[in-house]
Design a protein around this motif. Structure first.
Motif, PDB file in Angstrom:
ATOM      1  N   LEU A 272       1.201  -0.985   0.061  1.00 45.02           N
ATOM      2  CA  LEU A 272       0.256   0.020   0.074  1.00 45.02           C
ATOM      3  C   LEU A 272       1.108   1.320  -0.113  1.00 45.02           C
ATOM      4  CD1 LEU A 272      -3.426  -1.354   2.862  1.00 45.02           C
ATOM      5  CD2 LEU A 272      -3.266  -1.269  -0.267  1.00 45.02           C
ATOM      6  N   PHE A 273       0.992   2.543  -0.900  1.00 46.03           N
ATOM      7  CA  PHE A 273       1.056   3.234  -0.839  1.00 46.03           C
ATOM      8  C   PHE A 273       0.626   4.164   0.386  1.00 46.03           C
ATOM      9  CE2 PHE A 273       0.988   2.606  -5.274  1.00 46.03           C
ATOM     10  CZ  PHE A 273       2.382   2.252  -5.577  1.00 46.03           C
ATOM     11  N   TYR A 274       1.673   4.801   1.260  1.00 44.73           N
ATOM     12  CA  TYR A 274       1.515   5.590   2.653  1.00 44.73           C
ATOM     13  C   TYR A 274       1.236   7.139   2.453  1.00 44.73           C
ATOM     14  CZ  TYR A 274       1.581   7.888   7.567  1.00 44.73           C
ATOM     15  OH  TYR A 274       2.242   8.616   8.309  1.00 44.73           O
ATOM     16  N   SER A 275       0.487   8.051   2.766  1.00 44.23           N
ATOM     17  CA  SER A 275       0.355   9.860   2.376  1.00 44.23           C
ATOM     18  C   SER A 275       0.109  10.039   3.860  1.00 44.23           C
ATOM     19  CB  SER A 275      -0.724  10.113   1.528  1.00 44.23           C
ATOM     20  OG  SER A 275      -0.894  11.155   1.321  1.00 44.23           O
TER      21      SER A 275
ATOM     22  N   GLU B 132       5.310   7.144   1.085  1.00 44.72           N
ATOM     23  CA  GLU B 132       6.922   5.904   1.298  1.00 44.72           C
ATOM     24  C   GLU B 132       5.069   4.919   0.387  1.00 44.72           C
ATOM     25  OE1 GLU B 132       7.827   3.864   4.531  1.00 44.72           O
ATOM     26  OE2 GLU B 132       7.133   5.924   5.644  1.00 44.72           O
ATOM     27  N   ALA B 133       5.703   3.687   0.374  1.00 44.77           N
ATOM     28  CA  ALA B 133       5.448   2.686  -0.479  1.00 44.77           C
ATOM     29  C   ALA B 133       5.446   1.430   1.336  1.00 44.77           C
ATOM     30  CB  ALA B 133       5.563   1.994  -1.902  1.00 44.77           C
ATOM     31  N   ARG B 134       4.542   0.706   1.619  1.00 42.44           N
ATOM     32  CA  ARG B 134       4.842  -0.155   2.286  1.00 42.44           C
ATOM     33  C   ARG B 134       3.867  -1.195   2.668  1.00 42.44           C
ATOM     34  NH1 ARG B 134       3.039   3.800   7.553  1.00 42.44           N
ATOM     35  NH2 ARG B 134       4.562   5.494   7.013  1.00 42.44           N
ATOM     36  N   TRP B 135       4.827  -2.578   2.244  1.00 45.02           N
ATOM     37  CA  TRP B 135       4.710  -3.824   2.881  1.00 45.02           C
ATOM     38  C   TRP B 135       3.935  -4.299   4.330  1.00 45.02           C
ATOM     39  CZ3 TRP B 135       4.277  -6.955  -1.433  1.00 45.02           C
ATOM     40  CH2 TRP B 135       4.762  -6.629  -2.612  1.00 45.02           C
ATOM     41  N   LEU B 136       2.729  -4.048   3.955  1.00 41.14           N
ATOM     42  CA  LEU B 136       1.550  -4.528   5.757  1.00 41.14           C
ATOM     43  C   LEU B 136       1.162  -5.571   5.488  1.00 41.14           C
ATOM     44  CD1 LEU B 136      -0.321  -2.001   5.974  1.00 41.14           C
ATOM     45  CD2 LEU B 136       2.007  -1.493   6.680  1.00 41.14           C
ATOM     46  N   SER B 137       1.338  -6.190   6.918  1.00 41.31           N
ATOM     47  CA  SER B 137       0.530  -7.846   7.301  1.00 41.31           C
ATOM     48  C   SER B 137      -1.032  -7.667   7.543  1.00 41.31           C
ATOM     49  CB  SER B 137       1.386  -7.973   8.799  1.00 41.31           C
ATOM     50  OG  SER B 137       0.883  -7.248   9.580  1.00 41.31           O
TER      51      SER B 137
END
Length: 189
Positions: free
Chosen positions: A27-30, A125-130
């Protein structure tokens, strides 16, 4: 609600829930883009270009936003749909209808070099989330909450028909500022 003179644009979108081998979703974080302290997550995807199929648009958007090339044929069926209004200015309303695909991919570091200027400014940023992290942040996922859907998809359950998921975006209300536009999920076509 928006200003009475707001322009309304209809938009068909294709989005992809990219899951890696450790069951994390990209997901992209803003933060601060919509206003000081306002934070949210955005699923990869966006509006279709003229003549594109959902699969073609989804593959193009993933490449533009992450650098990952995927074959449109590898996406499989649409697993979910949502629709509603959103805006990022008081003078514009986007009436969006979004289709979601689910795709397992090897973990990768997203490339930001193909983002549009507005996306570069918006996506901090782009984040890989559980799944647990997505469940905690679900109310902040744009344009729709995806935690419940992802739980089944991660377990290997592909829906027979697209699952309707609640819209969770926002529009400009001249009396209250940015206001959630959540509405009932899609029930018929």
């Amino acid at each position: 609600m928006t200003t009475p003179e707001a322009k309304v644009i209809r938009r068909r979108c294709a989005r992809v829930l990219l899951a890696d081998e450790d069951d994390r979703v990209l997901l992209f974080y803003s933060r601060d883009y919509m206003g000081p302290g306002v934070e949210y997550y955005v699923t990869p995807g966006g509006g279709l270009d003229e003549g594109e199929t959902l699969e073609e648009g989804a593959a193009r958007e993933v490449f533009e936003e992450t650098g990952l090339r995927i074959d449109p044929g590898a996406l499989g069926p649409v697993v979910a749909e949502t629709e509603g209004d959103w805006s990022d200015s008081p003078d514009l309303v986007i009436r969006s209808r979004d289709a979601y695909f689910f795709l397992r991919v090897p973990h990768f570091a997203p490339a930001r070099d193909r983002l549009e200027d507005i996306e570069r400014a918006e996506f901090t940023e782009a984040r890989w989330l559980s799944l647990d992290a997505i469940a905690e942040a679900d109310a902040l996922v744009f344009p729709a909450r995806v935690a419940g859907l992802l739980k089944g998809l991660m377990a290997g359950a592909t829906p027979v028909a697209p699952v309707p998921i609640p819209w969770g975006a926002w529009t400009w209300d001249p009396d209250r500022g940015w206001t959630a536009t959540e509405r009932a999920p899609i029930l018929d076509r």
